[in-house]
Motif scaffolding. Structure first.
Motif, PDB file in Angstrom:
ATOM      1  N   SER A 179      -5.903   3.437  12.942  1.00 38.41           N
ATOM      2  CA  SER A 179      -5.800   3.947  11.575  1.00 38.41           C
ATOM      3  C   SER A 179      -4.482   3.597  10.897  1.00 38.41           C
ATOM      4  O   SER A 179      -4.323   3.826   9.683  1.00 38.41           O
ATOM      5  N   VAL A 180      -3.497   3.013  11.645  1.00 37.84           N
ATOM      6  CA  VAL A 180      -2.254   2.572  10.987  1.00 37.84           C
ATOM      7  C   VAL A 180      -2.566   1.500   9.953  1.00 37.84           C
ATOM      8  O   VAL A 180      -1.784   1.287   9.019  1.00 37.84           O
ATOM      9  N   ALA A 181      -3.724   0.847  10.045  1.00 36.48           N
ATOM     10  CA  ALA A 181      -4.116  -0.159   9.063  1.00 36.48           C
ATOM     11  C   ALA A 181      -4.280   0.438   7.674  1.00 36.48           C
ATOM     12  O   ALA A 181      -4.190  -0.283   6.668  1.00 36.48           O
ATOM     13  N   LYS A 182      -4.508   1.805   7.584  1.00 36.70           N
ATOM     14  CA  LYS A 182      -4.672   2.431   6.274  1.00 36.70           C
ATOM     15  C   LYS A 182      -3.388   2.382   5.444  1.00 36.70           C
ATOM     16  O   LYS A 182      -3.442   2.543   4.223  1.00 36.70           O
ATOM     17  N   VAL A 183      -2.212   2.092   6.095  1.00 35.16           N
ATOM     18  CA  VAL A 183      -0.963   1.948   5.328  1.00 35.16           C
ATOM     19  C   VAL A 183      -1.056   0.711   4.434  1.00 35.16           C
ATOM     20  O   VAL A 183      -0.625   0.742   3.277  1.00 35.16           O
ATOM     21  N   MET A 184      -1.637  -0.335   4.940  1.00 39.15           N
ATOM     22  CA  MET A 184      -1.803  -1.542   4.109  1.00 39.15           C
ATOM     23  C   MET A 184      -2.827  -1.296   3.010  1.00 39.15           C
ATOM     24  O   MET A 184      -2.664  -1.790   1.884  1.00 39.15           O
ATOM     25  N   THR A 185      -3.864  -0.487   3.324  1.00 33.45           N
ATOM     26  CA  THR A 185      -4.849  -0.181   2.283  1.00 33.45           C
ATOM     27  C   THR A 185      -4.196   0.564   1.127  1.00 33.45           C
ATOM     28  O   THR A 185      -4.426   0.248  -0.052  1.00 33.45           O
ATOM     29  N   ALA A 186      -3.358   1.563   1.429  1.00 33.66           N
ATOM     30  CA  ALA A 186      -2.660   2.301   0.374  1.00 33.66           C
ATOM     31  C   ALA A 186      -1.689   1.386  -0.373  1.00 33.66           C
ATOM     32  O   ALA A 186      -1.506   1.505  -1.599  1.00 33.66           O
ATOM     33  N   TYR A 187      -1.034   0.478   0.359  1.00 35.98           N
ATOM     34  CA  TYR A 187      -0.076  -0.429  -0.284  1.00 35.98           C
ATOM     35  C   TYR A 187      -0.774  -1.319  -1.306  1.00 35.98           C
ATOM     36  O   TYR A 187      -0.258  -1.521  -2.417  1.00 35.98           O
ATOM     37  N   VAL A 188      -1.973  -1.843  -0.957  1.00 33.48           N
ATOM     38  CA  VAL A 188      -2.680  -2.721  -1.891  1.00 33.48           C
ATOM     39  C   VAL A 188      -3.181  -1.925  -3.096  1.00 33.48           C
ATOM     40  O   VAL A 188      -3.107  -2.398  -4.237  1.00 33.48           O
ATOM     41  N   ILE A 189      -3.684  -0.664  -2.865  1.00 31.99           N
ATOM     42  CA  ILE A 189      -4.172   0.147  -3.986  1.00 31.99           C
ATOM     43  C   ILE A 189      -3.039   0.459  -4.954  1.00 31.99           C
ATOM     44  O   ILE A 189      -3.186   0.335  -6.175  1.00 31.99           O
ATOM     45  N   LEU A 190      -1.878   0.849  -4.423  1.00 39.30           N
ATOM     46  CA  LEU A 190      -0.747   1.169  -5.302  1.00 39.30           C
ATOM     47  C   LEU A 190      -0.172  -0.081  -5.961  1.00 39.30           C
ATOM     48  O   LEU A 190       0.430  -0.004  -7.027  1.00 39.30           O
ATOM     49  N   ARG A 247     -14.126  -0.654  -2.202  1.00 48.55           N
ATOM     50  CA  ARG A 247     -15.162  -1.058  -3.135  1.00 48.55           C
ATOM     51  C   ARG A 247     -14.736  -0.811  -4.571  1.00 48.55           C
ATOM     52  O   ARG A 247     -15.044  -1.599  -5.464  1.00 48.55           O
ATOM     53  N   TRP A 248     -14.016   0.277  -4.786  1.00 53.34           N
ATOM     54  CA  TRP A 248     -13.562   0.581  -6.142  1.00 53.34           C
ATOM     55  C   TRP A 248     -12.548  -0.463  -6.627  1.00 53.34           C
ATOM     56  O   TRP A 248     -12.606  -0.893  -7.782  1.00 53.34           O
ATOM     57  N   ASP A 249     -11.633  -0.886  -5.775  1.00 55.89           N
ATOM     58  CA  ASP A 249     -10.612  -1.846  -6.212  1.00 55.89           C
ATOM     59  C   ASP A 249     -11.231  -3.223  -6.497  1.00 55.89           C
ATOM     60  O   ASP A 249     -10.866  -3.865  -7.489  1.00 55.89           O
ATOM     61  N   SER A 250     -12.199  -3.625  -5.666  1.00 57.00           N
ATOM     62  CA  SER A 250     -12.785  -4.951  -5.866  1.00 57.00           C
ATOM     63  C   SER A 250     -13.899  -4.953  -6.896  1.00 57.00           C
ATOM     64  O   SER A 250     -14.268  -6.018  -7.401  1.00 57.00           O
ATOM     65  N   GLY A 251     -14.457  -3.721  -7.208  1.00 53.70           N
ATOM     66  CA  GLY A 251     -15.524  -3.646  -8.203  1.00 53.70           C
ATOM     67  C   GLY A 251     -16.854  -4.135  -7.688  1.00 53.70           C
ATOM     68  O   GLY A 251     -17.757  -4.419  -8.486  1.00 53.70           O
ATOM     69  N   THR A 252     -17.012  -4.249  -6.390  1.00 53.85           N
ATOM     70  CA  THR A 252     -18.261  -4.715  -5.789  1.00 53.85           C
ATOM     71  C   THR A 252     -18.638  -3.778  -4.650  1.00 53.85           C
ATOM     72  O   THR A 252     -17.880  -2.886  -4.272  1.00 53.85           O
ATOM     73  N   ASP A 253     -19.822  -4.002  -4.091  1.00 58.41           N
ATOM     74  CA  ASP A 253     -20.262  -3.219  -2.946  1.00 58.41           C
ATOM     75  C   ASP A 253     -19.756  -3.783  -1.628  1.00 58.41           C
ATOM     76  O   ASP A 253     -20.046  -3.224  -0.571  1.00 58.41           O
ATOM     77  N   SER A 254     -19.014  -4.891  -1.689  1.00 63.27           N
ATOM     78  CA  SER A 254     -18.511  -5.533  -0.473  1.00 63.27           C
ATOM     79  C   SER A 254     -17.039  -5.213  -0.278  1.00 63.27           C
ATOM     80  O   SER A 254     -16.283  -5.040  -1.246  1.00 63.27           O
TER      81      SER A 254
END
Length: 713
Positions: free
Chosen positions: A380-391, A456-463
């Motif tokens: 789950s440490v990978a979620k830090v990169m997910t938050a970084y890209v969203i912000l 999905r929200w950031d990319s605007g697609t279902d993928s």
């Protein structure tokens, strides 16, 4: 005196070979008409006034010799062929030149002929421009009895007691002394020579009597009457001086003495000098000045070479010097004396026996690295990169900003029912949550279904593929060379990284205030959820002596326990951030979903955090006036640089602080006074690194003349 047979006439003349024309080969037949014309022309020459002749050096000996030759010619001309059978053996007709050398003097009492006056003879060096008479092609004729010689015409019989005698050799007639070709008159056809008082001997020539010489012996080689070709008896390589002639005594009719043939006057052959090769300058100068060239010696050769090459070398040196001085000066550079500074002392950290880890203080640099840095699952440490890209794509300006609303889709609700992963339960499709609340649900309880919803929200697609691509792109920008993301939650064991790479990400994301405000919370209440959410790192976050302010935990069967943490410590007036990570921690025995491994990684991290916070302190690194580097002018010149003040840095014993020397706001000058600040020395790396101004210790000057002259690059 008895006459000689005609057949013995030629054999009785052994000196006949002296005749150049006879020696050259058989004589060409003579055309009688051409001969008559030639005799008329010769009559004109013989009637010339002897006083007009330019040669006044003729002597009586020459005149006597000429009279002797004319007498011999007259005797030969009056000698008839006594034998009738002589007609059967014709004698070859003589050429026009033979005719010219044997005529008798013209009788002044000959009827029907008037004396003609001959023009003055040309100069000895001038060749008259007279066309050559063509050679006759008629067959030779046999002379009849009673006629004169073949070249005398029909009326050439001479009178006298010895008219039939041919005592003089033929060569005596043809080798007459060289004299003026126009010195006397020439007897025409049928004219009888003058005889002496006794009737047979010729009368002595008067002082003004002309002297007849053969045409080949004349100085003027181009004669209009000449029809034969002259062949030299020997090669005319150089003119042979003519010997002095001996006066020939007058012959008596009874005993004519043979006269030795006089050498023919040789006409110098005009030669063309072969051009000589050019001489060396010194030899030519010596020849012109009539002085021999100097003897070649080693010293003379060396001096000559010096004289030749010195100007050339000076010119080349001047051009080289000018070109070097005109070249622009290279830009000066600042060079640090040392690249690192090692803090005094030594720190030993309580690292576990397995796994890998790393600790870093942003601004000071790396403190320590533990274990082999190989890519391992991150969980789950990978979620830090997910938050970084969203912000990064949807930044929140302040920690209190909520951001846009995000609608929950059916996939997020379905993923919330899975029992084999962490999730947010109680979500309803169509419900809306703010971006800040979604980030809390992602980072505090570590909801996997929320991570997929944000992708999905950031990319605007279902993928999720487009979002994962952004995650890998961000990792490359941060220099995370050993990190690969395959999903936004980290549940996939193919998502791997290293402890050092995760520290790079932690340092970048902790600069975001909105992110720091979320990860330091041990729990949170989200409107719309049935119950509060709790942080899996609550035991560290709530420890008073650790001052832990995040970041993220992770656990799975493949990854074991992982932890990326952040702690603070007050050092003097500063409160530096301490970042650390520990990965690949596995508890002994069976560990479903890595629950026991998560407890292990938190305990091991606690020990390391305590040791680092205890050793972290401010340490002096730079003192005022210390030489920290130099200015390199690019041509070998160096000017020392000194620090303008003291500088302390945050670190632990044994830590290596990086030193970097850079320019200031203005460009680095070529000249400066001593004490002028020209750059900045940076201690450490990353955000929060310490700096100190540096100045030149002595006057900064441009490169010297020698350095500019000898520059090669």
């Amino acid at each position: 005196m008895p006459e000689r047979p005609a057949g013995t006439e030629e054999t009785a003349r052994p000196d006949q070979a002296a005749d150049p024309e006879d020696a050259a080969g058989p004589e060409r037949p003579v055309d009688r008409e051409a001969t008559a014309d030639s005799e008329d022309a010769s009559d004109h020459d013989r009637t010339a006034d002897p006083e007009d002749a330019p040669d006044h050096d003729r002597t009586a000996d020459s005149e006597d010799a000429s009279d002797h030759d004319r007498t011999a010619d007259s005797e030969d001309a009056a000698d008839p062929d006594p034998a009738p059978e002589a007609e059967g053996t014709p004698e070859p007709a003589r050429s026009t030149d033979s005719e010219e050398t044997s005529p008798a003097p013209e009788s002044p009492s000959e009827p029907g002929r008037k004396p003609r006056t001959e023009p003055a003879a040309p100069d000895a060096g001038t060749t008259p421009d007279v066309p050559t008479t063509p050679k006759s092609t008629e067959a030779p004729t046999t002379p009849k009895a009673g006629e004169g010689s073949a070249g005398e015409g029909t009326g050439g019989a001479a009178t006298g007691p010895d008219a039939g005698s041919k005592a003089a050799p033929k060569a005596a007639r043809t080798a007459a002394p060289a004299a003026d070709p126009d010195a006397g008159p020439k007897a025409g056809p049928g004219a009888a020579p003058k005889t002496g008082p006794r009737g047979g001997s010729p009368a002595p020539a008067s002082a003004s009597a002309p002297v007849r010489v053969p045409s080949w012996a004349r100085e003027n080689a181009h004669d209009a009457e000449r029809t034969s070709e002259f062949v030299a008896l020997k090669a005319l390589e150089a003119p042979t001086p003519t010997p002095a002639r001996t006066p020939v005594p007058a012959r008596t009719p009874m005993a004519p003495a043979p006269t030795a043939p006089a050498p023919a006057a040789l006409v110098p052959e005009r030669t063309r000098e072969v051009p000589q090769p050019p001489q060396p300058p010194l030899d030519l100068l010596a020849e012109l000045t009539n002085t021999p060239p100097p003897t070649e010696t080693t010293r003379r050769t060396a001096l000559r070479r010096v004289k030749i090459w010195t100007p050339i070398v000076l010119v080349l040196a001047g051009c080289f010097t000018g070109a070097q001085l005109m070249r622009p000066l290279p830009e000066p550079k600042l060079v640090a004396a040392d690249s690192v500074h090692t803090v005094d002392g030594q720190l030993t950290l309580p690292w576990p026996t397995e796994g890998q880890g790393a600790i870093r203080v942003p601004g000071s640099g790396d403190i320590a690295v533990f274990g082999e840095q190989r890519p391992v699952p991150t969980a789950s440490v990978a979620k830090v990169m997910t938050a970084y890209v969203i912000l990064k794509d949807h930044p929140l300006a302040k920690p209190t900003d909520k951001g846009p609303d995000i609608t929950v889709d059916a996939a997020a609700v379905a993923d919330g029912t899975s029992e084999d992963e962490s999730r947010i339960e109680g979500l309803k499709a169509g419900a809306k949550y703010s971006q800040q609340d979604m980030l809390k649900m992602l980072m505090i309880p570590s909801g996997n279904n929320v991570a997929r919803l944000l992708a999905r929200w950031d990319s605007g697609t279902d993928s999720q593929d487009a979002f994962v691509a952004k995650m890998n792109a961000a990792a490359a920008e941060l220099g995370m060379k050993d990190t690969v993301y395959t999903d936004p939650s980290g549940l996939d064991k193919a998502t791997v990284s290293t402890a050092v790479d995760q520290l790079r990400l932690a340092e970048a994301v902790m600069k975001n205030d909105a992110f720091r405000a979320i990860v330091k919370l041990p729990n949170a209440t989200i409107p719309g959820l049935p119950k509060p959410i709790y942080n899996n790192n609550d035991s560290l976050l709530t420890a008073a002596d650790l001052s832990v302010k995040g970041i993220k935990t992770g656990s799975s069967t493949a990854a074991g326990g992982t932890l990326l943490w952040a702690s603070f410590k007050s050092v003097g007036e500063e409160t530096p951030l301490i970042l650390g990570t520990m990965m690949d921690q596995h508890a002994d025995g069976p560990d479903l979903n890595g629950g026991d491994s998560l407890k292990l990684v938190k305990e091991n991290s606690r020990k390391v955090i305590e040791a680092v916070r205890k050793a972290l302190a401010s340490t002096p690194v730079i003192h005022k006036g210390q030489v920290v580097g130099h200015v390199d002018d690019g041509l070998g010149g160096r000017t020392p640089l000194v620090a303008t003040k003291d500088l302390n840095a945050i670190g632990v014993p044994g830590q290596q602080l990086r030193l970097t020397l850079g320019g200031g706001a203005a460009a680095l000058p070529h000249t400066a006074k001593a004490g002028a600040e020209v750059g900045v020395l940076t201690v450490g790396d990353g955000a929060g690194a310490k700096t100190v101004p540096v100045a030149v210790g002595v006057d900064l000057a441009e490169p010297s003349f020698v350095n500019r002259l000898t520059r090669l690059g």
